[in-house]
Motif scaffolding. Structure first.
Motif, mmCIF file in Angstrom:
data_model
loop_
_atom_site.group_PDB
_atom_site.id
_atom_site.type_symbol
_atom_site.label_atom_id
_atom_site.label_comp_id
_atom_site.label_asym_id
_atom_site.label_seq_id
_atom_site.Cartn_x
_atom_site.Cartn_y
_atom_site.Cartn_z
ATOM 1 N N PRO A 173 51.768 -38.062 12.440
ATOM 2 C CA PRO A 173 51.839 -38.571 11.067
ATOM 3 C C PRO A 173 52.724 -37.694 10.184
ATOM 4 O O PRO A 173 52.855 -36.486 10.410
ATOM 5 C CB PRO A 173 50.378 -38.506 10.591
ATOM 6 C CG PRO A 173 49.566 -38.439 11.838
ATOM 7 C CD PRO A 173 50.395 -37.747 12.856
ATOM 8 N N VAL A 174 53.326 -38.316 9.194
ATOM 9 C CA VAL A 174 54.027 -37.571 8.155
ATOM 10 C C VAL A 174 52.979 -37.184 7.113
ATOM 11 O O VAL A 174 52.305 -38.057 6.556
ATOM 12 C CB VAL A 174 55.147 -38.414 7.520
ATOM 13 C CG1 VAL A 174 55.764 -37.678 6.326
ATOM 14 C CG2 VAL A 174 56.216 -38.754 8.553
ATOM 15 N N VAL A 175 52.823 -35.888 6.904
ATOM 16 C CA VAL A 175 51.757 -35.393 6.016
ATOM 17 C C VAL A 175 52.363 -34.488 4.949
ATOM 18 O O VAL A 175 52.829 -33.387 5.249
ATOM 19 C CB VAL A 175 50.685 -34.621 6.814
ATOM 20 C CG1 VAL A 175 49.542 -34.192 5.879
ATOM 21 C CG2 VAL A 175 50.143 -35.463 7.960
ATOM 22 N N VAL A 176 52.363 -34.955 3.720
ATOM 23 C CA VAL A 176 52.859 -34.160 2.591
ATOM 24 C C VAL A 176 51.637 -33.559 1.907
ATOM 25 O O VAL A 176 50.941 -34.223 1.150
ATOM 26 C CB VAL A 176 53.665 -35.028 1.607
ATOM 27 C CG1 VAL A 176 54.207 -34.170 0.470
ATOM 28 C CG2 VAL A 176 54.791 -35.759 2.315
ATOM 29 N N ASP A 177 51.329 -32.312 2.234
ATOM 30 C CA ASP A 177 50.119 -31.640 1.759
ATOM 31 C C ASP A 177 50.562 -30.365 1.052
ATOM 32 O O ASP A 177 51.049 -29.437 1.690
ATOM 33 C CB ASP A 177 49.217 -31.322 2.960
ATOM 34 C CG ASP A 177 47.866 -30.733 2.551
ATOM 35 O OD1 ASP A 177 47.655 -30.517 1.343
ATOM 36 O OD2 ASP A 177 47.037 -30.498 3.447
ATOM 37 N N MET A 178 50.387 -30.325 -0.259
ATOM 38 C CA MET A 178 50.936 -29.181 -0.987
ATOM 39 C C MET A 178 50.154 -28.877 -2.259
ATOM 40 O O MET A 178 49.555 -29.767 -2.869
ATOM 41 C CB MET A 178 52.392 -29.458 -1.372
ATOM 42 C CG MET A 178 52.555 -30.622 -2.320
ATOM 43 S SD MET A 178 54.287 -30.904 -2.769
ATOM 44 C CE MET A 178 54.079 -31.992 -4.196
ATOM 45 N N ALA A 179 50.160 -27.612 -2.615
ATOM 46 C CA ALA A 179 49.669 -27.216 -3.928
ATOM 47 C C ALA A 179 50.723 -27.580 -4.965
ATOM 48 O O ALA A 179 51.919 -27.653 -4.653
ATOM 49 C CB ALA A 179 49.407 -25.714 -3.965
ATOM 50 N N THR A 180 50.292 -27.815 -6.186
ATOM 51 C CA THR A 180 51.244 -28.090 -7.254
ATOM 52 C C THR A 180 51.606 -26.811 -8.007
ATOM 53 O O THR A 180 52.353 -26.843 -8.973
ATOM 54 C CB THR A 180 50.690 -29.144 -8.228
ATOM 55 O OG1 THR A 180 49.409 -28.725 -8.700
ATOM 56 C CG2 THR A 180 50.551 -30.494 -7.527
ATOM 57 N N ALA A 181 51.064 -25.682 -7.532
ATOM 58 C CA ALA A 181 51.490 -24.369 -8.020
ATOM 59 C C ALA A 181 52.603 -23.874 -7.106
ATOM 60 O O ALA A 181 52.822 -24.409 -6.016
ATOM 61 C CB ALA A 181 50.313 -23.399 -8.012
ATOM 62 N N ALA A 182 53.303 -22.835 -7.540
ATOM 63 C CA ALA A 182 54.372 -22.273 -6.706
ATOM 64 C C ALA A 182 53.819 -21.784 -5.373
ATOM 65 O O ALA A 182 54.496 -21.814 -4.351
ATOM 66 C CB ALA A 182 55.067 -21.130 -7.446
ATOM 67 N N ALA A 183 52.549 -21.359 -5.372
ATOM 68 C CA ALA A 183 51.873 -20.948 -4.136
ATOM 69 C C ALA A 183 50.379 -21.087 -4.341
ATOM 70 O O ALA A 183 49.877 -20.944 -5.469
ATOM 71 C CB ALA A 183 52.218 -19.499 -3.789
ATOM 72 N N ALA A 184 49.661 -21.374 -3.269
ATOM 73 C CA ALA A 184 48.206 -21.441 -3.331
ATOM 74 C C ALA A 184 47.643 -20.034 -3.460
ATOM 75 O O ALA A 184 48.213 -19.066 -2.956
ATOM 76 C CB ALA A 184 47.661 -22.121 -2.071
ATOM 77 N N ASN A 185 46.507 -19.914 -4.125
ATOM 78 C CA ASN A 185 45.878 -18.608 -4.298
ATOM 79 C C ASN A 185 45.568 -17.959 -2.955
ATOM 80 O O ASN A 185 45.622 -16.735 -2.820
ATOM 81 C CB ASN A 185 44.593 -18.757 -5.124
ATOM 82 C CG ASN A 185 43.922 -17.419 -5.387
ATOM 83 O OD1 ASN A 185 44.596 -16.426 -5.655
ATOM 84 N ND2 ASN A 185 42.615 -17.371 -5.297
ATOM 85 N N GLY A 186 45.258 -18.778 -1.948
ATOM 86 C CA GLY A 186 44.963 -18.231 -0.625
ATOM 87 C C GLY A 186 46.105 -17.407 -0.073
ATOM 88 O O GLY A 186 45.891 -16.452 0.691
ATOM 89 N N LYS A 187 47.339 -17.751 -0.446
ATOM 90 C CA LYS A 187 48.491 -16.983 0.041
ATOM 91 C C LYS A 187 48.544 -15.595 -0.608
ATOM 92 O O LYS A 187 48.980 -14.630 0.014
ATOM 93 C CB LYS A 187 49.783 -17.752 -0.222
ATOM 94 C CG LYS A 187 49.910 -19.007 0.640
ATOM 95 C CD LYS A 187 51.277 -19.648 0.524
ATOM 96 C CE LYS A 187 51.403 -20.827 1.469
ATOM 97 N NZ LYS A 187 52.731 -21.475 1.394
ATOM 98 N N LEU A 188 48.071 -15.513 -1.851
ATOM 99 C CA LEU A 188 47.970 -14.196 -2.481
ATOM 100 C C LEU A 188 46.894 -13.370 -1.794
ATOM 101 O O LEU A 188 47.049 -12.161 -1.590
ATOM 102 C CB LEU A 188 47.655 -14.331 -3.979
ATOM 103 C CG LEU A 188 48.863 -14.383 -4.914
ATOM 104 C CD1 LEU A 188 49.611 -15.709 -4.758
ATOM 105 C CD2 LEU A 188 48.433 -14.190 -6.362
ATOM 106 N N GLU A 189 45.792 -14.029 -1.406
ATOM 107 C CA GLU A 189 44.711 -13.326 -0.720
ATOM 108 C C GLU A 189 45.198 -12.778 0.616
ATOM 109 O O GLU A 189 44.839 -11.660 1.013
ATOM 110 C CB GLU A 189 43.522 -14.267 -0.514
ATOM 111 C CG GLU A 189 42.851 -14.678 -1.822
ATOM 112 C CD GLU A 189 41.817 -15.777 -1.631
ATOM 113 O OE1 GLU A 189 41.753 -16.353 -0.527
ATOM 114 O OE2 GLU A 189 41.063 -16.050 -2.588
ATOM 115 N N ILE A 190 46.028 -13.566 1.325
ATOM 116 C CA ILE A 190 46.590 -13.097 2.592
ATOM 117 C C ILE A 190 47.484 -11.882 2.353
ATOM 118 O O ILE A 190 47.430 -10.888 3.092
ATOM 119 C CB ILE A 190 47.379 -14.226 3.283
ATOM 120 C CG1 ILE A 190 46.416 -15.321 3.774
ATOM 121 C CG2 ILE A 190 48.192 -13.692 4.450
ATOM 122 C CD1 ILE A 190 47.108 -16.565 4.290
ATOM 123 N N ALA A 191 48.299 -11.931 1.295
ATOM 124 C CA ALA A 191 49.183 -10.805 0.968
ATOM 125 C C ALA A 191 48.372 -9.566 0.587
ATOM 126 O O ALA A 191 48.748 -8.433 0.925
ATOM 127 C CB ALA A 191 50.131 -11.196 -0.166
#
Length: 360
Positions: A173-191
């Motif tokens: 399937p074509v799946v367009v799944d995205m946050a509408t922020a520049a990045a999801a907060n979870g990515k900051l948590e990973i960093a």
């Protein structure tokens, strides 16, 4: 960074045991587990088992109801509004999508707004439920206010993800799944766990200046909308986020904007809420309501092939079809296992000790 790899079965058994300790029914524990594990399988590590401790802390603060009475409170033939009774969004959202699908099976489309819910995991999980029925799936949720609108230095919106999922024929399937922020907060948590800087354009500090500090939010800063700043289209990301907030919350009766209750348990919800809990919006559309499903899927296959063959600036790179990286991760991790960074493993083992269940 140190990784430990676990089989899907081992992670499922551990995660289910956590939800059972929370007091969930076996069927709800299975469903909540499936949503989180699917996230890890699809490479969206920020929304998988790394979130378990967060759900437990909210349950301990009595902000999550492990045995909710999820019910329809308003309905027409093609629409419904659901009260999630403060249940796990991981359970409430699939309940709502099933209703949307049932309505679509009868009337061609179904649309369900949800109030009084909690964090629902990855938006893609719920949208893909419709794809399994030869339908287009739509899924979105509002979230803790961490994002400053264009020109603002105040957190008024969540990362507010949206997902559209389309069934193809011989391709995934074509799946367009995205946050509408520049990045999801979870990515900051990973960093933060990796002690690495974040890219420019993801966040601003408490004074409104751009920053690469992964701890910016903890120190009073905010995330930025998709586009980062006005010159790069942040007003479009802000507009998308506003659309999600209105459809999920203003429409359903959930909290919106700065009143959305935070996911972290150490922050208290607003003392003057404007609604109930978090909001979601789920939709399903039968493809054969527009044209025969096979025709659509054949042409979507053709669409995929044309984009895959696009001429690129770098000959070593090709155009990525939305959802393709996640599908690839899922196929690989089902065989090779799911990697978790050591801080997440340590956190899960501490959780296991607290709940008196076997360590992961």
């Amino acid at each position: 960074m140190i990784f430990h790899t676990f089989t899907e079965t081992r992670l499922r058994n551990f995660t289910k045991s956590v939800f059972l300790k929370m007091g969930c029914s076996p069927s709800d524990a299975d469903l909540a587990t499936d949503v989180l594990i699917r996230s890890d399988l699809r490479g969206i590590d920020s929304h998988g088992v790394a979130r378990l401790s967060g759900y437990i802390r909210l349950w301990e603060k009595e902000r999550i109801n492990a045995t909710p009475n999820i019910r329809i409170v308003h309905e027409t033939p093609t629409t419904a509004t659901i009260d999630g009774d403060a249940g796990l969004g991981l359970v409430v959202a699939p309940f709502a999508m099933k209703i949307a699908i049932e309505k679509a099976e009868t009337y061609g489309s179904g649309w369900v707004a949800v109030k009084n819910s909690n964090h629902f995991g990855i938006a893609g999980y719920h949208a893909l439920m419709a794809v399994e029925k030869d339908m287009i799936g739509i899924s979105m949720t509002n979230a803790s206010p961490l994002v400053a609108p264009t020109y603002a230095n105040e957190r008024l919106l969540g990362t507010n993800p949206m997902c559209y999922a389309f069934p193809a024929g011989k391709y995934p399937p074509v799946v367009v799944d995205m946050a509408t922020a520049a990045a999801a907060n979870g990515k900051l948590e990973i960093a933060q766990r990796a002690n690495q800087p974040i890219p420019d354009g993801w966040a601003q500090d408490k004074d409104g200046n751009g920053t690469t500090d992964p701890n910016a939010l903890k120190n009073g800063g905010s995330l930025l909308p998709l586009g980062s700043d006005k010159d790069h289209g942040s007003h479009k990301g802000y507009g998308l986020s506003a659309t999600v907030d209105i459809l999920t919350a203003v429409l359903s009766g959930a909290n919106y904007g700065p009143w959305v209750p935070p996911f972290v348990a150490f922050l208290e919800p607003s003392a003057n809420p404007v609604g109930e809990g978090l909001g979601h919006f789920l939709g399903a559309m039968r493809i054969d309501g527009f044209r025969p499903a096979k025709d659509f899927k054949d042409h979507l296959d053709n669409w995929i092939e044309r984009f895959q063959s696009a001429k690129t600036v770098d000959p070593d790179k090709k155009v990525i079809i939305p959802g393709e990286p996640e599908y690839t991760f899922e196929q690989e991790r089902k065989v090779s296992g799911i990697p978790l960074v050591e801080p997440v493993v340590n956190d899960l083992n501490e959780l296991a000790d607290k709940l008196r269940i076997p360590r992961i």
